[in-house]
Design a protein around this motif. Structure first.
Motif, mmCIF file in Angstrom:
data_model
loop_
_atom_site.group_PDB
_atom_site.id
_atom_site.type_symbol
_atom_site.label_atom_id
_atom_site.label_comp_id
_atom_site.label_asym_id
_atom_site.label_seq_id
_atom_site.Cartn_x
_atom_site.Cartn_y
_atom_site.Cartn_z
ATOM 1 N N PRO A 93 0.821 -1.214 0.000
ATOM 2 C CA PRO A 93 0.000 0.000 0.000
ATOM 3 C C PRO A 93 0.851 1.258 0.000
ATOM 4 C CG PRO A 93 0.091 -0.897 2.197
ATOM 5 C CD PRO A 93 0.826 -1.880 1.312
ATOM 6 N N PHE A 94 0.200 2.381 -0.218
ATOM 7 C CA PHE A 94 0.857 3.676 -0.039
ATOM 8 C C PHE A 94 0.089 4.470 1.012
ATOM 9 C CE2 PHE A 94 -1.954 4.154 -3.768
ATOM 10 C CZ PHE A 94 -2.691 5.281 -3.448
ATOM 11 N N ALA A 95 0.670 5.579 1.437
ATOM 12 C CA ALA A 95 0.017 6.470 2.393
ATOM 13 C C ALA A 95 0.025 7.872 1.814
ATOM 14 C CB ALA A 95 0.741 6.450 3.739
ATOM 15 N N LEU A 96 -1.088 8.551 1.911
ATOM 16 C CA LEU A 96 -1.233 9.920 1.430
ATOM 17 C C LEU A 96 -1.191 10.858 2.621
ATOM 18 C CD1 LEU A 96 -1.757 11.794 -0.959
ATOM 19 C CD2 LEU A 96 -4.207 11.329 -0.715
ATOM 20 N N LEU A 97 -0.268 11.824 2.578
ATOM 21 C CA LEU A 97 -0.092 12.765 3.683
ATOM 22 C C LEU A 97 -0.259 14.175 3.153
ATOM 23 C CD1 LEU A 97 3.117 11.122 5.199
ATOM 24 C CD2 LEU A 97 0.793 10.867 6.038
ATOM 25 N N ALA A 135 8.063 -0.934 4.048
ATOM 26 C CA ALA A 135 6.721 -1.077 4.613
ATOM 27 C C ALA A 135 5.657 -0.468 3.710
ATOM 28 C CB ALA A 135 6.656 -0.438 5.998
ATOM 29 N N TYR A 136 5.956 0.690 3.122
ATOM 30 C CA TYR A 136 4.978 1.340 2.250
ATOM 31 C C TYR A 136 5.649 2.503 1.536
ATOM 32 C CZ TYR A 136 4.467 4.938 5.928
ATOM 33 O OH TYR A 136 4.696 5.916 6.857
ATOM 34 N N VAL A 137 4.914 3.104 0.605
ATOM 35 C CA VAL A 137 5.351 4.294 -0.112
ATOM 36 C C VAL A 137 4.523 5.473 0.390
ATOM 37 C CG1 VAL A 137 5.544 5.407 -2.376
ATOM 38 C CG2 VAL A 137 5.983 2.942 -2.139
ATOM 39 N N SER A 138 5.170 6.585 0.720
ATOM 40 C CA SER A 138 4.425 7.770 1.147
ATOM 41 C C SER A 138 4.383 8.792 0.025
ATOM 42 C CB SER A 138 5.032 8.389 2.413
ATOM 43 O OG SER A 138 6.346 8.835 2.183
ATOM 44 N N HIS A 156 -0.527 -10.367 21.703
ATOM 45 C CA HIS A 156 0.338 -11.548 21.677
ATOM 46 C C HIS A 156 1.775 -11.227 21.269
ATOM 47 C CE1 HIS A 156 -3.596 -13.199 22.080
ATOM 48 N NE2 HIS A 156 -3.910 -13.051 20.804
ATOM 49 N N GLY A 157 2.267 -10.068 21.698
ATOM 50 C CA GLY A 157 3.668 -9.731 21.482
ATOM 51 C C GLY A 157 4.021 -9.239 20.097
ATOM 52 N N VAL A 158 3.027 -8.913 19.271
ATOM 53 C CA VAL A 158 3.289 -8.418 17.918
ATOM 54 C C VAL A 158 3.268 -6.886 17.938
ATOM 55 C CG1 VAL A 158 2.521 -8.398 15.512
ATOM 56 C CG2 VAL A 158 2.277 -10.476 16.885
ATOM 57 N N ILE A 159 4.261 -6.282 17.297
ATOM 58 C CA ILE A 159 4.359 -4.824 17.190
ATOM 59 C C ILE A 159 4.060 -4.428 15.749
ATOM 60 C CG2 ILE A 159 5.850 -2.815 17.499
ATOM 61 C CD1 ILE A 159 7.543 -4.570 19.392
ATOM 62 N N TYR A 160 3.267 -3.365 15.564
ATOM 63 C CA TYR A 160 2.874 -2.916 14.234
ATOM 64 C C TYR A 160 3.460 -1.546 13.927
ATOM 65 C CZ TYR A 160 -0.503 -6.666 14.751
ATOM 66 O OH TYR A 160 -1.076 -7.886 14.960
ATOM 67 N N LEU A 161 3.963 -1.397 12.703
ATOM 68 C CA LEU A 161 4.380 -0.089 12.220
ATOM 69 C C LEU A 161 3.139 0.622 11.685
ATOM 70 C CD1 LEU A 161 6.880 1.765 11.561
ATOM 71 C CD2 LEU A 161 6.732 0.845 9.249
ATOM 72 N N THR A 162 2.786 1.759 12.302
ATOM 73 C CA THR A 162 1.547 2.448 11.937
ATOM 74 C C THR A 162 1.781 3.763 11.218
ATOM 75 O OG1 THR A 162 1.454 3.490 14.124
ATOM 76 C CG2 THR A 162 0.284 1.397 13.839
ATOM 77 N N GLY A 213 -1.599 -2.465 10.366
ATOM 78 C CA GLY A 213 -0.610 -1.443 10.084
ATOM 79 C C GLY A 213 0.052 -1.670 8.739
ATOM 80 N N PHE A 214 1.277 -1.162 8.602
ATOM 81 C CA PHE A 214 2.018 -1.295 7.345
ATOM 82 C C PHE A 214 3.015 -2.454 7.380
ATOM 83 C CE2 PHE A 214 0.816 3.236 7.397
ATOM 84 C CZ PHE A 214 0.242 3.350 6.146
ATOM 85 N N ALA A 215 3.454 -2.830 8.566
ATOM 86 C CA ALA A 215 4.388 -3.948 8.735
ATOM 87 C C ALA A 215 4.259 -4.421 10.175
ATOM 88 C CB ALA A 215 5.826 -3.529 8.433
ATOM 89 N N SER A 216 4.728 -5.629 10.437
ATOM 90 C CA SER A 216 4.624 -6.147 11.801
ATOM 91 C C SER A 216 5.851 -6.965 12.160
ATOM 92 C CB SER A 216 3.356 -6.986 11.979
ATOM 93 O OG SER A 216 3.431 -8.186 11.232
ATOM 94 N N HIS A 217 6.094 -7.063 13.467
ATOM 95 C CA HIS A 217 7.283 -7.750 13.975
ATOM 96 C C HIS A 217 6.938 -8.386 15.315
ATOM 97 C CE1 HIS A 217 11.475 -8.337 15.283
ATOM 98 N NE2 HIS A 217 11.114 -7.781 16.423
#
Length: 277
Positions: free
Chosen positions: A12-16, A115-118, A136-142, A205-209
């Motif tokens: 995905p991309f993100a529009l800012l 993770a994405y294109v801005s 459950h211990g997962v972190i998301y890039l938002t 989110g855009f990615a997870s770890h």
């Protein structure tokens, strides 16, 4: 200000933008950073948070709508003036470009994967890397992330570890799991102090770890003896991987090996499996 960026057509991309923009064509965007439901929008509210956005959705092999750009398009962003972002499709990739001085196109990375294109309109600033602690211990890039990073330089194709160690994931896509070669094995995730069988990991989110995973439900015996192959699928059977676990019960070790993959990134960072578009 602008430059071009090439990424997977499923990323995905993100529009800012601080300015409210009319969109042509209409875009699909997530209703929130963590809700997998998509909505169609014809305008972008100025100052709103950039959520995962795409020009097209496609139903994957597991009946879930996911970003999937199948054709080139010109995205017109109209505020006081109209600015155009060209999205050119080529095989499994798309290239974003613009000649407008008001638009800045950037890669955004997290955990050494893209993770994405801005698409930043009128020099709208990123707010710095934003992460959310999920279940459950997962972190998301938002949001934000790191601009213009390169791929990890420390990943390997195999890693040997003690057999009481869990494995984990870093990814920018949905993942669907299956097992090959060992009928006693199944992938399990630690949830509320119990190992629970799972068949997928749906991206928020855009990615997870993160997260803790094993190939059995027994916390005292995380892996069946012998060889088990974990199959990973992005949902479209385009990015896939075969990960072999060889459990040596005599010396109490598990050797993880990547035996095949078609993903942009598939590597081991010790007991972490990085799988990315």
């Amino acid at each position: 200000m602008s430059h071009q960026v090439t990424a997977s057509n499923k990323l995905p991309f993100a529009l800012l933008s601080m300015e409210t923009l009319a969109l042509e064509p209409e875009l699909w965007t997530r209703t929130s950073i963590t809700d997998p439901t998509w909505k169609k929008v014809s305008s972008w509210q100025g100052g709103s948070m950039g959520t995962p956005t795409t020009t097209e959705l496609k139903t994957n092999n597991y009946n879930m709508e996911s970003p999937y750009i199948s054709d080139s398009t010109s995205l017109m962003l109209t505020g006081a003036n109209t600015n155009i972002v060209e999205i050119k499709k080529d095989a499994g990739a798309v290239t974003y470009s613009s000649t407008s001085p008001k638009i800045l196109i950037e890669e955004n990375w997290g955990w050494d994967i893209m993770a994405y294109v801005s698409l930043r309109f009128d020099a709208q600033k990123n707010q710095g890397e934003q992460r959310k602690n999920g279940e459950h211990g997962v972190i998301y890039l938002t949001g934000a992330g790191e601009a213009s990073r390169s791929k990890s330089a420390f990943g390997t194709d195999f890693f040997e570890m003690p057999n009481d160690r869990y494995f984990t994931f870093t990814t920018n896509t949905n993942m669907y799991f299956s097992i090959e070669g060992n009928s006693t094995a199944a992938i399990h995730m630690m949830q509320n102090d119990k190992l629970v069988k799972v068949e997928n990991r749906i991206l928020e989110g855009f990615a997870s770890h993160g997260g803790r995973y094993a190939l059995s439900a027994n916390q005292n015996n995380l892996y069946p003896s012998g060889i088990t192959t974990l199959l990973i699928n992005d949902g479209f059977s385009e990015s896939t991987a075969k990960i072999q676990f060889n459990h040596n019960t005599e010396n109490k070790t598990v050797k993880i090996s990547i035996t095949a993959h078609t993903a942009e990134v598939c590597e081991l960072r010790e007991s972490e499996i990085a799988f990315a578009l």
